[in-house]
Design a protein around this motif. Structure first.
Motif, PDB file in Angstrom:
ATOM      1  N   ALA A 143       0.863  -1.178   0.000  1.00 51.69           N
ATOM      2  CA  ALA A 143       0.000   0.000   0.000  1.00 51.69           C
ATOM      3  C   ALA A 143       0.900   1.228   0.000  1.00 51.69           C
ATOM      4  N   ILE A 144       0.431   2.298  -0.608  1.00 54.82           N
ATOM      5  CA  ILE A 144       1.231   3.519  -0.668  1.00 54.82           C
ATOM      6  C   ILE A 144       0.308   4.726  -0.705  1.00 54.82           C
ATOM      7  N   ASP A 145       0.760   5.817  -0.130  1.00 54.35           N
ATOM      8  CA  ASP A 145       0.110   7.100  -0.342  1.00 54.35           C
ATOM      9  C   ASP A 145       1.187   8.152  -0.569  1.00 54.35           C
ATOM     10  N   PHE A 146       0.845   9.189  -1.304  1.00 52.70           N
ATOM     11  CA  PHE A 146       1.793  10.263  -1.577  1.00 52.70           C
ATOM     12  C   PHE A 146       1.022  11.557  -1.775  1.00 52.70           C
ATOM     13  N   ALA A 147       1.694  12.685  -1.492  1.00 52.15           N
ATOM     14  CA  ALA A 147       1.016  13.978  -1.506  1.00 52.15           C
ATOM     15  C   ALA A 147       1.913  15.060  -2.076  1.00 52.15           C
ATOM     16  N   TYR A 148       1.276  16.002  -2.772  1.00 49.33           N
ATOM     17  CA  TYR A 148       1.906  17.212  -3.302  1.00 49.33           C
ATOM     18  C   TYR A 148       1.279  18.385  -2.553  1.00 49.33           C
ATOM     19  N   SER A 149       2.079  19.191  -1.853  1.00 52.30           N
ATOM     20  CA  SER A 149       1.526  20.184  -0.932  1.00 52.30           C
ATOM     21  C   SER A 149       2.176  21.554  -1.090  1.00 52.30           C
ATOM     22  N   VAL A 150       1.407  22.584  -0.702  1.00 57.41           N
ATOM     23  CA  VAL A 150       1.930  23.939  -0.631  1.00 57.41           C
ATOM     24  C   VAL A 150       1.302  24.619   0.589  1.00 57.41           C
ATOM     25  N   LYS A 151       2.091  25.453   1.260  1.00 52.60           N
ATOM     26  CA  LYS A 151       1.622  26.137   2.458  1.00 52.60           C
ATOM     27  C   LYS A 151       1.997  27.615   2.417  1.00 52.60           C
ATOM     28  N   ASP A 152       1.062  28.454   2.865  1.00 50.23           N
ATOM     29  CA  ASP A 152       1.304  29.897   3.029  1.00 50.23           C
ATOM     30  C   ASP A 152       1.999  30.477   1.796  1.00 50.23           C
ATOM     31  N   PRO A 153       1.405  30.331   0.597  1.00 49.82           N
ATOM     32  CA  PRO A 153       2.103  30.685  -0.643  1.00 49.82           C
ATOM     33  C   PRO A 153       2.633  32.107  -0.691  1.00 49.82           C
ATOM     34  N   ASN A 155       3.517  33.841   1.946  1.00 49.17           N
ATOM     35  CA  ASN A 155       4.361  34.033   3.137  1.00 49.17           C
ATOM     36  C   ASN A 155       3.760  35.041   4.119  1.00 49.17           C
ATOM     37  N   LYS A 156       2.435  35.035   4.237  1.00 46.52           N
ATOM     38  CA  LYS A 156       1.768  35.948   5.180  1.00 46.52           C
ATOM     39  C   LYS A 156       2.140  35.633   6.620  1.00 46.52           C
ATOM     40  N   PHE A 157       2.425  34.358   6.880  1.00 45.84           N
ATOM     41  CA  PHE A 157       2.722  33.926   8.247  1.00 45.84           C
ATOM     42  C   PHE A 157       4.186  33.523   8.412  1.00 45.84           C
ATOM     43  N   GLY A 158       4.989  33.762   7.382  1.00 43.02           N
ATOM     44  CA  GLY A 158       6.385  33.383   7.439  1.00 43.02           C
ATOM     45  C   GLY A 158       6.602  31.889   7.373  1.00 43.02           C
ATOM     46  N   GLU A 159       5.657  31.140   6.776  1.00 43.70           N
ATOM     47  CA  GLU A 159       5.731  29.685   6.738  1.00 43.70           C
ATOM     48  C   GLU A 159       5.668  29.152   5.312  1.00 43.70           C
ATOM     49  N   ALA A 160       6.032  29.966   4.336  1.00 48.59           N
ATOM     50  CA  ALA A 160       5.909  29.566   2.939  1.00 48.59           C
ATOM     51  C   ALA A 160       6.795  28.369   2.618  1.00 48.59           C
ATOM     52  N   SER A 161       6.207  27.342   2.006  1.00 44.55           N
ATOM     53  CA  SER A 161       6.964  26.151   1.593  1.00 44.55           C
ATOM     54  C   SER A 161       6.090  25.303   0.689  1.00 44.55           C
ATOM     55  N   CYS A 162       6.708  24.334   0.037  1.00 46.52           N
ATOM     56  CA  CYS A 162       5.978  23.276  -0.653  1.00 46.52           C
ATOM     57  C   CYS A 162       6.690  21.969  -0.348  1.00 46.52           C
ATOM     58  N   SER A 163       6.017  20.851  -0.581  1.00 40.39           N
ATOM     59  CA  SER A 163       6.618  19.568  -0.204  1.00 40.39           C
ATOM     60  C   SER A 163       6.055  18.442  -1.048  1.00 40.39           C
ATOM     61  N   ILE A 164       6.805  17.357  -1.080  1.00 35.46           N
ATOM     62  CA  ILE A 164       6.385  16.099  -1.689  1.00 35.46           C
ATOM     63  C   ILE A 164       6.642  15.006  -0.659  1.00 35.46           C
ATOM     64  N   SER A 165       5.684  14.130  -0.432  1.00 27.79           N
ATOM     65  CA  SER A 165       5.832  13.115   0.606  1.00 27.79           C
ATOM     66  C   SER A 165       5.311  11.778   0.124  1.00 27.79           C
ATOM     67  N   SER A 166       5.821  10.713   0.736  1.00 27.97           N
ATOM     68  CA  SER A 166       5.361   9.359   0.409  1.00 27.97           C
ATOM     69  C   SER A 166       5.447   8.476   1.643  1.00 27.97           C
ATOM     70  N   PHE A 186      10.957  18.947   1.696  1.00 26.93           N
ATOM     71  CA  PHE A 186      10.431  20.310   1.672  1.00 26.93           C
ATOM     72  C   PHE A 186      11.256  21.174   0.726  1.00 26.93           C
ATOM     73  N   TYR A 187      10.575  22.117   0.081  1.00 20.30           N
ATOM     74  CA  TYR A 187      11.206  23.039  -0.857  1.00 20.30           C
ATOM     75  C   TYR A 187      10.675  24.451  -0.610  1.00 20.30           C
ATOM     76  N   SER A 188      11.362  25.410  -1.193  1.00 21.12           N
ATOM     77  CA  SER A 188      10.879  26.778  -1.163  1.00 21.12           C
ATOM     78  C   SER A 188       9.547  26.864  -1.910  1.00 21.12           C
ATOM     79  N   ALA A 189       8.666  27.729  -1.434  1.00 23.23           N
ATOM     80  CA  ALA A 189       7.368  27.895  -2.093  1.00 23.23           C
ATOM     81  C   ALA A 189       7.528  28.386  -3.530  1.00 23.23           C
ATOM     82  N   THR A 190       8.653  28.985  -3.851  1.00 20.46           N
ATOM     83  CA  THR A 190       8.885  29.459  -5.219  1.00 20.46           C
ATOM     84  C   THR A 190       9.052  28.304  -6.196  1.00 20.46           C
ATOM     85  N   GLN A 191       9.279  27.075  -5.664  1.00 25.61           N
ATOM     86  CA  GLN A 191       9.420  25.909  -6.534  1.00 25.61           C
ATOM     87  C   GLN A 191       8.091  25.191  -6.758  1.00 25.61           C
TER      88      GLN A 191
END
Length: 461
Positions: A143-153, A155-166, A186-191
């Motif tokens: 079984a597997i799960d994976f996600a493509y995510s972005v947060k605070d694009p 940077n209103k809260f100083g938490e801007a990032s994006c990520s890939i997980s599995s 985790f990557y910079s939100a600019t990516q």
């Protein structure tokens, strides 16, 4: 409209929860917790006896109201009385339940798009959005799960990032020897790149979701860890022909602070084909899978959730619930059912029967409490769902750090049934024709699926 009284050194506020929109009670309890204001479920009789001098009545087990106790601190008194006044005013305004009662199964590729709009999101909670994919593959015992995510694009809260997980589980039929791989990068939100037209997403160039047509996605990704481990995938997800989409909006209609959380499942059931490489172990995959998508400004200190999902050849079920500590049955929630072309949504907030019963809890070393088994009974005038699930393999989801919440990701064994309502006509003793309903089992439920339990970082429960 609410009553107030002075009792020794405490101020006590009595609020009839059953007359207040559920979103407001959740929000009120969160704000009280944030301000270190004590609160407890109680009853109207308790309030009358202790404060109003009414008759002493035993009310153990009655949870029809919320009693709030705060010390004579000017700031806290002002906070709670102001909130009570706001809630009292809004009692007169019709408000919808947290969960929508409409089963919106007509979902297009645009519903699955990137939704961030810098001018329309909360100034209180960070915006988070993610696209989630998963499957169980019996042939490969994985079984597997994976996600493509972005947060605070923005940077209103100083938490801007994006990520890939599995998260990958190899050997699910034997949990004692199963091999588990969990990775998040985790990557910079600019990516991060997204579009408002569809689910086309790119993270750090090499990880992407690409719309092939209105029913198919090409999904490619890679995660790595510090020890040289990796997971690579290349899949085609195609919507199942008879399984329509699902869409939910959780609305918290609160004065001043307006919070909407959105969930879309563009593919409650999908045909999944492609390849998976886990640390040089290669798999050719051909199975059923699932895809959903969440976005909004997530007030993670306000709520926990319980979630389950299972697919069978003719059946897709997704259920979600929130623990509401002062409700008599403890949880409010919904079940989406897709069965042989029939679409139904069942929710206690829409007049249906919904009863989630945790069967076992455990606590992590850091004090987080979550369930490892539960049963669900839910029905409306079309379907009756009775299902029990028990965790077989579990792990903490590292990507949940984006939400500042602990989420336990589980592979669970499901057993139960889906029944359909069958109308029967008969004559009573007076010869009058009557109608009754009997439930006929249409599908046995037996197999592996996914489940989640969350626990707020500063849990009030």
């Amino acid at each position: 409209k609410d009553s107030y009284a002075r009792y020794t050194e405490w101020f006590i506020v009595y609020i009839e929860v059953t007359k207040m929109p559920l979103g407001q009670t959740v929000f009120l309890s969160w704000l009280m917790e944030l301000n270190n204001i004590g609160f407890a479920p109680s009853s109207k009789q308790w309030y009358q006896r202790r404060v109003r001098g009414g008759r002493s009545t035993k009310t153990q087990g009655s949870n029809s109201c919320l009693v709030v106790k705060i010390t004579s601190n000017t700031m806290k008194v002002t906070v709670i009385l102001s909130l009570a006044l706001l809630l009292s005013i809004t009692h007169a305004i019709p408000t919808p339940p947290i969960f929508s009662c409409v089963d919106n199964s007509t979902i297009t590729a645009e519903n699955d798009c990137y939704h961030y709009n810098i001018t329309k999101h909360s100034l209180v909670f960070p915006y988070v959005e993610w696209w989630w994919f998963e499957f169980v593959d019996y042939a490969n015992d994985l079984a597997i799960d994976f996600a493509y995510s972005v947060k605070d694009p923005s940077n209103k809260f100083g938490e801007a990032s994006c990520s890939i997980s599995s998260m990958a589980w190899n050997g699910i039929s034997n949990p004692q020897t199963a091999i588990f791989t969990k990775q998040t990068n985790f990557y910079s939100a600019t990516q991060f790149q997204g579009t408002s037209e569809n689910a086309n997403v790119v993270i750090a160039n090499k990880n992407f979701i690409k719309l092939l047509n209105d029913t198919s996605y090409h999904i490619v990704g890679e995660t790595t860890d510090s020890e040289g481990g990796y997971v690579e995938w290349d899949f085609i997800y195609t919507q199942a022909t008879l399984v329509n989409g699902m869409q939910e909006t959780m609305k918290f209609d609160i004065p001043i602070v307006d919070i909407d959380l959105f969930w879309v499942s563009y593919m409650p059931q999908a045909q999944v084909s492609g390849t998976l490489d886990v640390n040089s172990t290669f798999y050719s995959v051909n199975t059923f899978g699932y895809h959903d998508h969440n976005y909004g400004s997530w007030p993670t200190k306000m709520l926990d959730w319980i979630w389950m999902q299972i697919n069978q050849e003719d059946l897709a079920i997704v259920s979600g619930a929130m623990p509401i500590d002062w409700m008599n049955h403890g949880y409010t929630g919904y079940s989406y059912i897709r069965y042989k072309g029939q679409d139904q949504k069942i929710s206690d907030q829409c007049g249906d029967y919904f009863l989630l019963t945790p069967l076992n809890f455990t606590t992590t070393p850091d004090g987080k409490k979550y369930g490892t088994a539960a049963s669900l009974s839910a029905y409306n005038n079309v379907f009756m769902l009775n299902v029990t699930w028990a965790m077989k393999i579990e792990t903490y989801n590292p990507a949940s750090a984006n939400l500042k919440i602990s989420v336990m990701e589980q592979i669970s064994q499901y057993t139960g049934s889906l029944s359909v309502a069958n109308s029967i006509s008969y004559k009573d003793d007076n010869g009058q024709i009557k109608e009754s309903v009997e439930w006929v089992i249409a599908e046995k439920i037996d197999g592996f699926g996914f489940s989640e339990w969350s626990d707020k970082l500063d849990s009030m429960y």
